[in-house]
Design a protein around this motif. Structure first.
Motif, PDB file in Angstrom:
ATOM      1  N   ARG A  37      -9.001  25.940  11.519  1.00 52.81           N
ATOM      2  CA  ARG A  37      -9.371  24.525  11.556  1.00 52.81           C
ATOM      3  C   ARG A  37     -10.639  24.273  10.732  1.00 52.81           C
ATOM      4  N   SER A  38     -11.612  25.172  10.846  1.00 54.81           N
ATOM      5  CA  SER A  38     -12.860  24.977  10.108  1.00 54.81           C
ATOM      6  C   SER A  38     -12.647  25.144   8.607  1.00 54.81           C
ATOM      7  N   ARG A  39     -11.740  26.027   8.202  1.00 47.64           N
ATOM      8  CA  ARG A  39     -11.464  26.199   6.773  1.00 47.64           C
ATOM      9  C   ARG A  39     -10.771  24.958   6.212  1.00 47.64           C
ATOM     10  N   TYR A  40      -9.883  24.352   6.992  1.00 41.89           N
ATOM     11  CA  TYR A  40      -9.278  23.085   6.561  1.00 41.89           C
ATOM     12  C   TYR A  40     -10.374  22.012   6.447  1.00 41.89           C
ATOM     13  N   ALA A  41     -11.221  21.924   7.446  1.00 40.31           N
ATOM     14  CA  ALA A  41     -12.314  20.942   7.416  1.00 40.31           C
ATOM     15  C   ALA A  41     -13.217  21.178   6.212  1.00 40.31           C
ATOM     16  N   ALA A  42     -13.432  22.440   5.852  1.00 35.95           N
ATOM     17  CA  ALA A  42     -14.258  22.755   4.684  1.00 35.95           C
ATOM     18  C   ALA A  42     -13.621  22.224   3.403  1.00 35.95           C
ATOM     19  N   HIS A  43     -12.315  22.303   3.305  1.00 35.54           N
ATOM     20  CA  HIS A  43     -11.641  21.714   2.141  1.00 35.54           C
ATOM     21  C   HIS A  43     -11.823  20.195   2.142  1.00 35.54           C
ATOM     22  N   ALA A  44     -11.613  19.587   3.289  1.00 32.76           N
ATOM     23  CA  ALA A  44     -11.746  18.131   3.383  1.00 32.76           C
ATOM     24  C   ALA A  44     -13.172  17.671   3.089  1.00 32.76           C
TER      25      ALA A  44
END
Length: 164
Positions: A37-44
């Protein structure tokens, strides 16, 4: 991103209570799912530091920071994350799996990345170590010509990439 905004990882929590501290590096993910989830948030949120800090092995060695910045950060608008499967990790386990779909707009067309990611625990911290693409055919809402650049961002022509 404001602390009181909903977290882009689609957890339904506010950013300050979800991925903010992970992206800042002041807290570490407790599970593979939390790291995903945090890696997705980092992309966003266009946070390259978190992406790099949370990888090990082949993905880190092969990582193209410039391409990621140019294509995944600048040309994509991340829409939502759907977790398909994230089995609980046993207490003494050193690895975990998360299967997900990450939806995004690329140059005005809707797409998704469907991946089964592998995470490993090193020195008490979870890291992304491998990913198996589960969606070789990209969903495209606008017509893409065979000789156009592939909308997945690979840099190849569509006919030599996702059209096959």
């Amino acid at each position: 991103m404001n602390d009181s905004d909903l977290c882009p990882c689609c957890s339904a929590k506010i950013f300050s209570e979800c991925c903010r501290d992970l992206l800042a590096g002041t807290k570490f993910a407790r599970t593979p799912l939390e790291l995903m989830r945090s890696r997705y948030a980092a992309h966003a949120c266009k946070n390259m530091t978190h992406i790099l800090r949370t990888m090990r092995g082949k993905p880190l060695k092969r990582f193209d920071e410039e391409k990621t910045r140019d294509e995944w950060f600048e040309q994509c608008i991340w829409k939502r994350l759907e977790i398909i499967d994230a089995p609980d990790v046993a207490e003494n386990s050193k690895d975990g799996i998360v299967e997900f779909k990450a939806y995004y707009d690329f140059r005005g067309s809707e797409h998704f990345l469907h991946e089964r990611s592998k995470f490993e625990l090193f020195d008490g911290k979870w890291y992304y170590v491998a990913g198996q693409n589960k969606s070789p055919n990209i969903e495209v809402s606008n017509k893409v010509g065979r000789n156009d650049a592939c909308p997945c961002g690979s840099g190849k022509k569509y006919k030599k990439c996702c059209a096959t």
